[in-house]
Design an enzyme around this catalytic site. Sequence first.
Site, PDB file in Angstrom:
ATOM      1  N   LEU A  20      -2.771  -9.317  -8.505  1.00  0.00           N
ATOM      2  CA  LEU A  20      -2.094  -9.986  -9.625  1.00  0.00           C
ATOM      3  C   LEU A  20      -0.583  -9.836  -9.512  1.00  0.00           C
ATOM      4  CD1 LEU A  20      -4.421  -8.847 -12.546  1.00  0.00           C
ATOM      5  CD2 LEU A  20      -4.222 -11.154 -11.589  1.00  0.00           C
ATOM      6  N   GLY A  21      -0.150  -8.788  -8.805  1.00  0.00           N
ATOM      7  CA  GLY A  21       1.291  -8.567  -8.680  1.00  0.00           C
ATOM      8  C   GLY A  21       1.523  -7.251  -7.977  1.00  0.00           C
ATOM      9  N   LYS A  24       6.968  -1.524  -8.163  1.00  0.00           N
ATOM     10  CA  LYS A  24       7.687  -0.562  -7.316  1.00  0.00           C
ATOM     11  C   LYS A  24       6.719   0.517  -6.824  1.00  0.00           C
ATOM     12  CE  LYS A  24      11.470   2.751  -7.683  1.00  0.00           C
ATOM     13  NZ  LYS A  24      11.721   3.772  -8.697  1.00  0.00           N
ATOM     14  N   PHE A  25       5.746   0.889  -7.668  1.00  0.00           N
ATOM     15  CA  PHE A  25       4.900   2.048  -7.339  1.00  0.00           C
ATOM     16  C   PHE A  25       3.519   1.649  -6.847  1.00  0.00           C
ATOM     17  CE2 PHE A  25       7.360   5.675  -8.755  1.00  0.00           C
ATOM     18  CZ  PHE A  25       8.328   5.088  -9.538  1.00  0.00           C
ATOM     19  N   GLY A  26       3.219   0.345  -6.846  1.00  0.00           N
ATOM     20  CA  GLY A  26       1.873   0.002  -6.382  1.00  0.00           C
ATOM     21  C   GLY A  26       1.480  -1.390  -6.821  1.00  0.00           C
ATOM     22  N   HIS A  27       0.292  -1.790  -6.441  1.00  0.00           N
ATOM     23  CA  HIS A  27      -0.165  -3.163  -6.690  1.00  0.00           C
ATOM     24  C   HIS A  27      -1.130  -3.212  -7.871  1.00  0.00           C
ATOM     25  CE1 HIS A  27       0.702  -4.157  -2.193  1.00  0.00           C
ATOM     26  NE2 HIS A  27       1.760  -3.737  -2.871  1.00  0.00           N
ATOM     27  N   VAL A  28      -1.254  -4.412  -8.432  1.00  0.00           N
ATOM     28  CA  VAL A  28      -2.180  -4.631  -9.544  1.00  0.00           C
ATOM     29  C   VAL A  28      -3.228  -5.631  -9.093  1.00  0.00           C
ATOM     30  CG1 VAL A  28      -2.375  -5.221 -11.982  1.00  0.00           C
ATOM     31  CG2 VAL A  28      -0.184  -4.456 -11.075  1.00  0.00           C
ATOM     32  N   LYS A  43      -4.220  -1.181 -11.955  1.00  0.00           N
ATOM     33  CA  LYS A  43      -2.962  -0.884 -11.254  1.00  0.00           C
ATOM     34  C   LYS A  43      -3.198   0.352 -10.403  1.00  0.00           C
ATOM     35  CE  LYS A  43       1.928  -0.580 -11.208  1.00  0.00           C
ATOM     36  NZ  LYS A  43       3.178  -1.065 -11.815  1.00  0.00           N
ATOM     37  N   ASP A 137      12.295  -0.043 -22.535  1.00  0.00           N
ATOM     38  CA  ASP A 137      12.384  -0.818 -21.289  1.00  0.00           C
ATOM     39  C   ASP A 137      11.928  -2.254 -21.530  1.00  0.00           C
ATOM     40  OD1 ASP A 137      11.268  -0.160 -17.859  1.00  0.00           O
ATOM     41  OD2 ASP A 137      13.099  -1.031 -18.689  1.00  0.00           O
TER      42      ASP A 137
END
Length: 273
Positions: A20-21, A24-28, A43, A137
């Site tokens: 899905l995307g 910075k820290f990993g994929h979804v 995630k 954020d």
Amino acid sequence: ASTVAQKRWNLSDFDIGKPLGRGKFGHVYLAREKRSNHIVALKVLFKSQLQQSQVEHQLRREVEIQSHLRNPNILRLYGYFYDQKRVYLILEYAARGELYKELQKCKYFSERRAATYVASLARALIYCHGKHVIHRDIKPENLLIGAQGELKIADFGWSVHTFNRRRTMCGTLDYLPPEMVESVEHDASVDIWSLGILCYEFLYGVPPFEAMEHSDTYRRIVQVDLKFPPKPIVSPSAKDLISQMLVKESSQRLPLHKLLEHPWIVQNADPSG
Ligand SMILES: Cn1ncc2ncnc(NCCc3cnc(NC(=O)Nc4cccc(C(F)(F)F)c4)s3)c21
């Protein structure tokens, strides 16, 4: 019956689908929980990267904070699990994806669409602040769109309960209010500032203090160098709302419940959100 949160999940509970995307820290990934056929977003975070960036405590705080939040405009974090190398976040799936991609596609939103989004974000933030949680954020990258077109605030990785307020700098400065850029004490009104930045960006397609150099953005923020371009045409009422939110003195920013009564919101926001 045990609630979702108490079950100990593992990867074999899920069929993994399309990506899905990537953050910075990993994929979804899209995923389906096998027993219930419930569609979720998964995630995947690498422990090595979390350790390197020393953000494990933030992740624990996010999971803790999110486990108490239930609001239609806040993306649910159902739970988490981990294996040798990775941590997995089990998230509500937002079927219409990332808001920033929608904004890039449309360049900017109509006043009705912008006001509807701003009102739903204000309601979600009123809910969070009522629970002494500030998100800190709020930016297009952290906003997703649900199946009915409703906005969902995601990624509480930077959120805090308002008794501890420290924050290290990272990511874009564009959405930070003066007190955070100057790294002084800050409170829930930081989210009002960021919502004002978002409202401007929804209407003009760019954040108000954007500049080539970080140092210029920094200066424009602390000076609140707010300018409204002649194009696209934006109503004076919208500019009035933005001007009441982007105020340097945090205590003078328009409170969120007053935002919901502002004429621009009342006349343009779709009540369903
Ligand atoms: C793209 N996309 N399309 C549809 C869709 N539907 C659902 N979700 C999506 N994407 C995931 C959105 C997120 C929600 N919550 C997050 N939380 C997080 O990423 N937390 C996090 C990560 C790394 C480090 C830290 C730490 F330690 F710094 F705190 C905290 S990411 C979707």
